[in-house]
Design a protein around this motif. Sequence first.
Motif, PDB file in Angstrom:
ATOM      1  N   GLY A   7       0.790  -1.219   0.000  1.00  0.00           N
ATOM      2  CA  GLY A   7       0.000   0.000   0.000  1.00  0.00           C
ATOM      3  C   GLY A   7       0.823   1.269   0.000  1.00  0.00           C
ATOM      4  N   ARG A   8       2.127   1.165   0.201  1.00  0.00           N
ATOM      5  CA  ARG A   8       2.982   2.344   0.249  1.00  0.00           C
ATOM      6  C   ARG A   8       2.957   3.110  -1.073  1.00  0.00           C
ATOM      7  NH1 ARG A   8       5.533   4.995   4.488  1.00  0.00           N
ATOM      8  NH2 ARG A   8       7.751   4.845   4.353  1.00  0.00           N
ATOM      9  N   PRO A   9       3.127   2.447  -2.246  1.00  0.00           N
ATOM     10  CA  PRO A   9       3.045   3.199  -3.498  1.00  0.00           C
ATOM     11  C   PRO A   9       1.691   3.877  -3.671  1.00  0.00           C
ATOM     12  CG  PRO A   9       3.972   1.031  -3.910  1.00  0.00           C
ATOM     13  CD  PRO A   9       3.481   1.050  -2.490  1.00  0.00           C
ATOM     14  N   ALA A  10       0.637   3.223  -3.196  1.00  0.00           N
ATOM     15  CA  ALA A  10      -0.698   3.801  -3.336  1.00  0.00           C
ATOM     16  C   ALA A  10      -0.802   5.112  -2.563  1.00  0.00           C
ATOM     17  CB  ALA A  10      -1.753   2.803  -2.845  1.00  0.00           C
ATOM     18  N   ARG A  11      -0.266   5.144  -1.344  1.00  0.00           N
ATOM     19  CA  ARG A  11      -0.320   6.371  -0.547  1.00  0.00           C
ATOM     20  C   ARG A  11       0.489   7.490  -1.190  1.00  0.00           C
ATOM     21  NH1 ARG A  11       0.013   2.584   3.569  1.00  0.00           N
ATOM     22  NH2 ARG A  11       2.213   2.969   3.934  1.00  0.00           N
ATOM     23  N   HIS A  12       1.584   7.153  -1.813  1.00  0.00           N
ATOM     24  CA  HIS A  12       2.400   8.181  -2.463  1.00  0.00           C
ATOM     25  C   HIS A  12       1.704   8.755  -3.685  1.00  0.00           C
ATOM     26  CE1 HIS A  12       5.957   6.088  -0.354  1.00  0.00           C
ATOM     27  NE2 HIS A  12       5.428   7.003   0.413  1.00  0.00           N
ATOM     28  N   ALA A  13       0.987   7.906  -4.417  1.00  0.00           N
ATOM     29  CA  ALA A  13       0.199   8.404  -5.554  1.00  0.00           C
ATOM     30  C   ALA A  13      -0.891   9.347  -5.060  1.00  0.00           C
ATOM     31  CB  ALA A  13      -0.409   7.237  -6.334  1.00  0.00           C
ATOM     32  N   LEU A  14      -1.500   9.012  -3.926  1.00  0.00           N
ATOM     33  CA  LEU A  14      -2.520   9.902  -3.350  1.00  0.00           C
ATOM     34  C   LEU A  14      -1.921  11.214  -2.869  1.00  0.00           C
ATOM     35  CD1 LEU A  14      -4.850   7.456  -1.394  1.00  0.00           C
ATOM     36  CD2 LEU A  14      -5.287   8.617  -3.562  1.00  0.00           C
ATOM     37  N   LEU A  15      -0.708  11.169  -2.309  1.00  0.00           N
ATOM     38  CA  LEU A  15      -0.020  12.399  -1.897  1.00  0.00           C
ATOM     39  C   LEU A  15       0.186  13.315  -3.101  1.00  0.00           C
ATOM     40  CD1 LEU A  15       1.677  14.230   0.015  1.00  0.00           C
ATOM     41  CD2 LEU A  15       3.645  12.801  -0.594  1.00  0.00           C
ATOM     42  N   ALA A  16       0.672  12.757  -4.194  1.00  0.00           N
ATOM     43  CA  ALA A  16       0.903  13.558  -5.400  1.00  0.00           C
ATOM     44  C   ALA A  16      -0.409  14.104  -5.952  1.00  0.00           C
ATOM     45  CB  ALA A  16       1.636  12.721  -6.456  1.00  0.00           C
ATOM     46  N   ALA A  17      -1.456  13.280  -5.989  1.00  0.00           N
ATOM     47  CA  ALA A  17      -2.755  13.719  -6.510  1.00  0.00           C
ATOM     48  C   ALA A  17      -3.360  14.813  -5.631  1.00  0.00           C
ATOM     49  CB  ALA A  17      -3.714  12.532  -6.620  1.00  0.00           C
ATOM     50  N   ALA A  18      -3.293  14.639  -4.321  1.00  0.00           N
ATOM     51  CA  ALA A  18      -3.853  15.646  -3.405  1.00  0.00           C
ATOM     52  C   ALA A  18      -3.098  16.966  -3.515  1.00  0.00           C
ATOM     53  CB  ALA A  18      -3.807  15.123  -1.969  1.00  0.00           C
ATOM     54  N   THR A  19      -1.791  16.885  -3.652  1.00  0.00           N
ATOM     55  CA  THR A  19      -0.999  18.107  -3.787  1.00  0.00           C
ATOM     56  C   THR A  19      -1.349  18.830  -5.086  1.00  0.00           C
ATOM     57  OG1 THR A  19       0.790  17.108  -2.532  1.00  0.00           O
ATOM     58  CG2 THR A  19       1.340  19.062  -3.803  1.00  0.00           C
ATOM     59  N   LEU A  20      -1.504  18.062  -6.175  1.00  0.00           N
ATOM     60  CA  LEU A  20      -1.878  18.694  -7.444  1.00  0.00           C
ATOM     61  C   LEU A  20      -3.283  19.289  -7.382  1.00  0.00           C
ATOM     62  CD1 LEU A  20      -0.366  16.351 -10.165  1.00  0.00           C
ATOM     63  CD2 LEU A  20       0.350  18.656  -9.531  1.00  0.00           C
ATOM     64  N   ARG A  21      -4.172  18.667  -6.618  1.00  0.00           N
ATOM     65  CA  ARG A  21      -5.517  19.218  -6.438  1.00  0.00           C
ATOM     66  C   ARG A  21      -5.425  20.570  -5.732  1.00  0.00           C
ATOM     67  NH1 ARG A  21      -9.094  22.066  -6.180  1.00  0.00           N
ATOM     68  NH2 ARG A  21     -11.116  21.709  -5.258  1.00  0.00           N
TER      69      ARG A  21
END
Length: 141
Positions: A7-21
Amino acid sequence: MADDEPGRPARHALLAAATLRGYAWLIAERNTSMSLVSTVAPMLPVGLGLGMIGAALADTTLRQVDHDHAGSASGLFNTSTQLGIALGTALTSVVFFAHSPAGSHGTTITAAFTGTLWYVIAALLAMWALTLLLPKRHATD
């Protein structure tokens, strides 16, 4: 928390998506009056999130490859990664320039950029969903 935790890669993808939002919101609010710091600062967590995805994905996808095939698998992984980066950049550019006709200025460029960010956010969310399908690491691995 280990770097190879499921799940670690998944959380990092969410970090990037949330930051771009947040970045898209910031651009829409401030439009063309953003300072250099407010323009660059959000890119640090995006880069951090994307950078952390790469290492975890390499470990997850290559850990079960036989030693005899490790070099080929690594080369294929790196080629796929570079191809994905190139295609993602090209497609993002197509979306941007489709929304900003030649000679565009000011708010048209801003709107095109924020519109393009939504496509990148969607791609990151798709990446997040796909990482959930990756095999989990067993305690014996």
